[in-house]
Design a protein around this motif. Structure first.
Motif, PDB file in Angstrom:
ATOM      1  N   TYR A   1     -28.786  60.964 -71.974  1.00 44.66           N
ATOM      2  CA  TYR A   1     -28.505  61.672 -70.767  1.00 44.66           C
ATOM      3  C   TYR A   1     -29.727  62.600 -70.259  1.00 44.66           C
ATOM      4  CZ  TYR A   1     -27.055  65.636 -73.700  1.00 44.66           C
ATOM      5  OH  TYR A   1     -27.030  66.465 -74.628  1.00 44.66           O
ATOM      6  N   MET A   2     -29.881  62.771 -69.285  1.00 40.46           N
ATOM      7  CA  MET A   2     -30.846  63.889 -68.557  1.00 40.46           C
ATOM      8  C   MET A   2     -30.266  64.428 -67.413  1.00 40.46           C
ATOM      9  SD  MET A   2     -35.113  63.481 -68.396  1.00 40.46           S
ATOM     10  CE  MET A   2     -35.225  63.182 -70.269  1.00 40.46           C
ATOM     11  N   SER A   3     -30.966  65.669 -66.990  1.00 41.90           N
ATOM     12  CA  SER A   3     -30.546  66.207 -65.942  1.00 41.90           C
ATOM     13  C   SER A   3     -31.747  67.064 -65.196  1.00 41.90           C
ATOM     14  CB  SER A   3     -29.438  67.011 -65.739  1.00 41.90           C
ATOM     15  OG  SER A   3     -29.371  68.170 -66.732  1.00 41.90           O
ATOM     16  N   ASN A   4     -32.050  67.270 -64.105  1.00 45.77           N
ATOM     17  CA  ASN A   4     -33.188  68.433 -63.565  1.00 45.77           C
ATOM     18  C   ASN A   4     -32.628  68.867 -62.285  1.00 45.77           C
ATOM     19  OD1 ASN A   4     -35.791  68.697 -61.877  1.00 45.77           O
ATOM     20  ND2 ASN A   4     -36.476  67.618 -63.623  1.00 45.77           N
ATOM     21  N   ASP A   5     -32.993  70.331 -62.226  1.00 46.17           N
ATOM     22  CA  ASP A   5     -32.758  71.166 -61.196  1.00 46.17           C
ATOM     23  C   ASP A   5     -33.707  71.040 -60.114  1.00 46.17           C
ATOM     24  OD1 ASP A   5     -30.276  72.352 -62.486  1.00 46.17           O
ATOM     25  OD2 ASP A   5     -31.711  73.284 -63.520  1.00 46.17           O
ATOM     26  N   ASN A   6     -34.520  70.218 -60.283  1.00 46.14           N
ATOM     27  CA  ASN A   6     -35.803  70.006 -59.338  1.00 46.14           C
ATOM     28  C   ASN A   6     -36.064  71.266 -58.253  1.00 46.14           C
ATOM     29  OD1 ASN A   6     -36.271  68.292 -56.329  1.00 46.14           O
ATOM     30  ND2 ASN A   6     -37.738  68.274 -57.970  1.00 46.14           N
ATOM     31  N   GLY A   7     -36.184  72.587 -58.856  1.00 38.31           N
ATOM     32  CA  GLY A   7     -36.493  73.724 -58.047  1.00 38.31           C
ATOM     33  C   GLY A   7     -35.489  74.583 -57.826  1.00 38.31           C
ATOM     34  N   GLU A   8     -34.523  74.124 -57.984  1.00 36.44           N
ATOM     35  CA  GLU A   8     -33.056  75.089 -57.775  1.00 36.44           C
ATOM     36  C   GLU A   8     -32.778  76.054 -58.851  1.00 36.44           C
ATOM     37  OE1 GLU A   8     -31.683  75.284 -55.171  1.00 36.44           O
ATOM     38  OE2 GLU A   8     -30.843  73.339 -54.250  1.00 36.44           O
ATOM     39  N   PRO A   9     -32.174  77.033 -58.829  1.00 34.94           N
ATOM     40  CA  PRO A   9     -32.043  77.869 -59.974  1.00 34.94           C
ATOM     41  C   PRO A   9     -31.307  77.360 -61.301  1.00 34.94           C
ATOM     42  CG  PRO A   9     -31.120  78.929 -58.029  1.00 34.94           C
ATOM     43  CD  PRO A   9     -31.465  77.425 -57.742  1.00 34.94           C
ATOM     44  N   SER A  10     -31.824  77.563 -62.210  1.00 30.36           N
ATOM     45  CA  SER A  10     -31.408  76.713 -63.617  1.00 30.36           C
ATOM     46  C   SER A  10     -30.001  76.592 -63.667  1.00 30.36           C
ATOM     47  CB  SER A  10     -32.184  77.317 -64.895  1.00 30.36           C
ATOM     48  OG  SER A  10     -31.768  76.705 -66.179  1.00 30.36           O
ATOM     49  N   GLY A  11     -29.367  75.376 -64.038  1.00 29.92           N
ATOM     50  CA  GLY A  11     -28.254  75.127 -64.154  1.00 29.92           C
ATOM     51  C   GLY A  11     -27.357  74.929 -62.789  1.00 29.92           C
ATOM     52  N   THR A  12     -27.787  75.286 -61.838  1.00 31.54           N
ATOM     53  CA  THR A  12     -27.013  75.168 -60.763  1.00 31.54           C
ATOM     54  C   THR A  12     -27.110  73.651 -59.788  1.00 31.54           C
ATOM     55  OG1 THR A  12     -28.984  75.710 -59.118  1.00 31.54           O
ATOM     56  CG2 THR A  12     -27.677  77.258 -60.045  1.00 31.54           C
ATOM     57  N   ALA A  13     -27.622  72.524 -60.487  1.00 32.24           N
ATOM     58  CA  ALA A  13     -27.600  71.498 -59.928  1.00 32.24           C
ATOM     59  C   ALA A  13     -27.515  70.321 -60.874  1.00 32.24           C
ATOM     60  CB  ALA A  13     -28.899  71.200 -59.059  1.00 32.24           C
ATOM     61  N   GLY A  14     -28.617  70.088 -61.520  1.00 36.38           N
ATOM     62  CA  GLY A  14     -28.411  69.020 -62.725  1.00 36.38           C
ATOM     63  C   GLY A  14     -27.204  69.010 -63.702  1.00 36.38           C
ATOM     64  N   LYS A  15     -27.037  70.026 -63.962  1.00 36.93           N
ATOM     65  CA  LYS A  15     -25.669  70.150 -64.915  1.00 36.93           C
ATOM     66  C   LYS A  15     -24.467  69.845 -64.330  1.00 36.93           C
ATOM     67  CE  LYS A  15     -27.501  73.009 -68.700  1.00 36.93           C
ATOM     68  NZ  LYS A  15     -27.471  74.260 -69.320  1.00 36.93           N
ATOM     69  N   PRO A  16     -24.178  70.530 -62.961  1.00 40.19           N
ATOM     70  CA  PRO A  16     -22.881  70.109 -62.350  1.00 40.19           C
ATOM     71  C   PRO A  16     -23.097  68.669 -62.175  1.00 40.19           C
ATOM     72  CG  PRO A  16     -23.951  72.275 -61.549  1.00 40.19           C
ATOM     73  CD  PRO A  16     -25.010  71.469 -62.460  1.00 40.19           C
ATOM     74  N   ILE A  17     -23.935  68.106 -61.709  1.00 40.08           N
ATOM     75  CA  ILE A  17     -24.050  66.385 -61.516  1.00 40.08           C
ATOM     76  C   ILE A  17     -23.541  65.726 -62.621  1.00 40.08           C
ATOM     77  CG2 ILE A  17     -25.449  64.557 -60.638  1.00 40.08           C
ATOM     78  CD1 ILE A  17     -27.165  66.714 -59.099  1.00 40.08           C
ATOM     79  N   LEU A  18     -24.351  66.165 -63.813  1.00 40.05           N
ATOM     80  CA  LEU A  18     -23.876  65.516 -64.992  1.00 40.05           C
ATOM     81  C   LEU A  18     -22.526  65.715 -65.424  1.00 40.05           C
ATOM     82  CD1 LEU A  18     -24.887  63.792 -67.385  1.00 40.05           C
ATOM     83  CD2 LEU A  18     -25.408  66.061 -68.583  1.00 40.05           C
ATOM     84  N   GLY A  19     -22.185  66.944 -65.299  1.00 38.31           N
ATOM     85  CA  GLY A  19     -20.756  67.268 -65.288  1.00 38.31           C
ATOM     86  C   GLY A  19     -19.631  66.223 -64.663  1.00 38.31           C
ATOM     87  N   GLN A  20     -20.096  66.042 -63.294  1.00 41.63           N
ATOM     88  CA  GLN A  20     -19.135  65.052 -62.693  1.00 41.63           C
ATOM     89  C   GLN A  20     -19.187  63.640 -63.232  1.00 41.63           C
ATOM     90  OE1 GLN A  20     -16.617  66.090 -60.297  1.00 41.63           O
ATOM     91  NE2 GLN A  20     -17.238  67.682 -61.422  1.00 41.63           N
ATOM     92  N   ILE A  21     -20.243  63.308 -63.779  1.00 44.15           N
ATOM     93  CA  ILE A  21     -20.335  61.842 -64.427  1.00 44.15           C
ATOM     94  C   ILE A  21     -19.501  61.851 -65.550  1.00 44.15           C
ATOM     95  CG2 ILE A  21     -21.801  60.299 -65.785  1.00 44.15           C
ATOM     96  CD1 ILE A  21     -24.177  61.313 -63.885  1.00 44.15           C
ATOM     97  N   ARG A  22     -19.412  62.850 -66.467  1.00 37.83           N
ATOM     98  CA  ARG A  22     -18.691  62.970 -67.619  1.00 37.83           C
ATOM     99  C   ARG A  22     -17.171  62.936 -67.270  1.00 37.83           C
ATOM    100  NH1 ARG A  22     -22.822  66.877 -70.975  1.00 37.83           N
ATOM    101  NH2 ARG A  22     -24.137  64.993 -71.835  1.00 37.83           N
ATOM    102  N   SER A  23     -16.905  63.858 -66.006  1.00 34.18           N
ATOM    103  CA  SER A  23     -15.614  64.304 -65.680  1.00 34.18           C
ATOM    104  C   SER A  23     -14.910  63.022 -65.226  1.00 34.18           C
ATOM    105  CB  SER A  23     -15.262  64.971 -64.455  1.00 34.18           C
ATOM    106  OG  SER A  23     -15.666  66.468 -65.089  1.00 34.18           O
ATOM    107  N   ALA A  24     -15.791  61.937 -64.617  1.00 39.19           N
ATOM    108  CA  ALA A  24     -15.081  60.638 -64.225  1.00 39.19           C
ATOM    109  C   ALA A  24     -15.094  59.604 -65.139  1.00 39.19           C
ATOM    110  CB  ALA A  24     -16.193  59.984 -63.220  1.00 39.19           C
ATOM    111  N   GLY A  25     -15.477  59.971 -66.409  1.00 45.10           N
ATOM    112  CA  GLY A  25     -15.325  59.036 -67.680  1.00 45.10           C
ATOM    113  C   GLY A  25     -16.479  57.634 -67.424  1.00 45.10           C
ATOM    114  N   ILE A  26     -17.538  57.945 -66.809  1.00 48.54           N
ATOM    115  CA  ILE A  26     -18.360  56.721 -66.403  1.00 48.54           C
ATOM    116  C   ILE A  26     -19.673  57.148 -67.309  1.00 48.54           C
ATOM    117  CG2 ILE A  26     -17.198  55.980 -64.502  1.00 48.54           C
ATOM    118  CD1 ILE A  26     -19.439  57.533 -62.961  1.00 48.54           C
ATOM    119  N   THR A  27     -20.377  55.976 -67.428  1.00 46.88           N
ATOM    120  CA  THR A  27     -21.720  55.936 -68.076  1.00 46.88           C
ATOM    121  C   THR A  27     -22.600  54.900 -67.406  1.00 46.88           C
ATOM    122  OG1 THR A  27     -22.888  56.104 -70.160  1.00 46.88           O
ATOM    123  CG2 THR A  27     -21.158  54.475 -69.889  1.00 46.88           C
ATOM    124  N   ASN A  28     -23.949  54.953 -67.753  1.00 42.66           N
ATOM    125  CA  ASN A  28     -24.650  54.152 -67.260  1.00 42.66           C
ATOM    126  C   ASN A  28     -24.887  54.091 -65.548  1.00 42.66           C
ATOM    127  OD1 ASN A  28     -24.800  53.038 -70.039  1.00 42.66           O
ATOM    128  ND2 ASN A  28     -25.317  51.053 -69.168  1.00 42.66           N
TER     129      ASN A  28
END
Length: 214
Positions: A84-111
């Motif tokens: 896995y990997m995530s990127n905030d692309n200029g947003e404050p650290s932890g405010t974008a990439g991690k929440p997006i990744l969290g939704q992938i995991r919450s949905a129980g999906i991958t790939n």
């Protein structure tokens, strides 16, 4: 020869309890839209099989929406979700990439890769507001798609004498097996693709035949 079709990295922060080739992913790309205080968050969820595919899909979205303030993203791969990997692309650290990744995991999906394009509306959302916005945008993209069950696969290549062809082909005709390549001569080769958790079963069956080697 044993070739994994899916690129998997076991990350040290993950504990793998059960090895399985089964996983849930999206059947096709899907899209969502979330608006908050005049900012617009357009989200894209794309099924992918490798980090290269994920990064290419994200780059395509970033190029298409080059005028956006931010294009933040995350992806997760493998039946165990260990790549896995995530990127905030200029947003404050932890405010974008991690929440997006969290939704992938919450949905129980991958790939799956998810990119969220943000058009700034002139009003700052603050740290908590950004987390909510990127999380909701990712969730909406996932909800818009169809989740399906798939399996990781392995490709195995075997060498055998021509006289063993009938025995080899009898096994290769199993409905679980796909013939990915073959060469027939005095010495023959065949490449078979099967669910990763059935690869050892196939290997044992074929190498038990006279003259068949992997």
């Amino acid at each position: 020869m044993n070739t994994r079709l899916l690129y998997i990295i076991i990350h040290p922060s993950h504990t793998l309890l059960i090895m399985s080739s089964e996983y849930r992913t999206l059947a096709a790309p899907s899209q969502g839209l979330y608006k908050e205080k005049m900012s617009k968050f357009i989200s894209f969820a794309i099924p992918v099989d490798t980090p290269e595919e994920a990064k290419s899909a994200i780059a395509d979205i970033a190029n298409k929406y080059h005028d956006a303030r931010h294009v933040c993203w995350a992806y997760q791969l493998g039946a165990d979700g260990a790549t896995y990997m995530s990127n905030d692309n200029g947003e404050p650290s932890g405010t974008a990439g991690k929440p997006i990744l969290g939704q992938i995991r919450s949905a129980g999906i991958t790939n799956v890769a998810i990119a969220v394009v943000r058009y700034f509306g002139g009003i700052k959302l603050g740290t908590s507001g950004l987390i909510v916005a990127y999380r909701e945008a990712a969730r909406l993209a996932i909800e818009a798609g169809e989740i399906v069950t798939r399996f990781e696969t392995e490709s195995l290549t075997f060498t055998f004498p021509y006289v063993a062809m009938n025995d080899v082909m009898r096994i290769a005709k199993d409905p679980e097996i796909k013939i990915s390549g073959q060469t027939f001569d005095n010495t023959c080769t065949i490449t078979l693709t099967i669910r990763a958790d059935r690869a050892d079963w196939l290997r044992q069956r074929l190498t038990a035949l006279d003259g068949v080697t992997e």
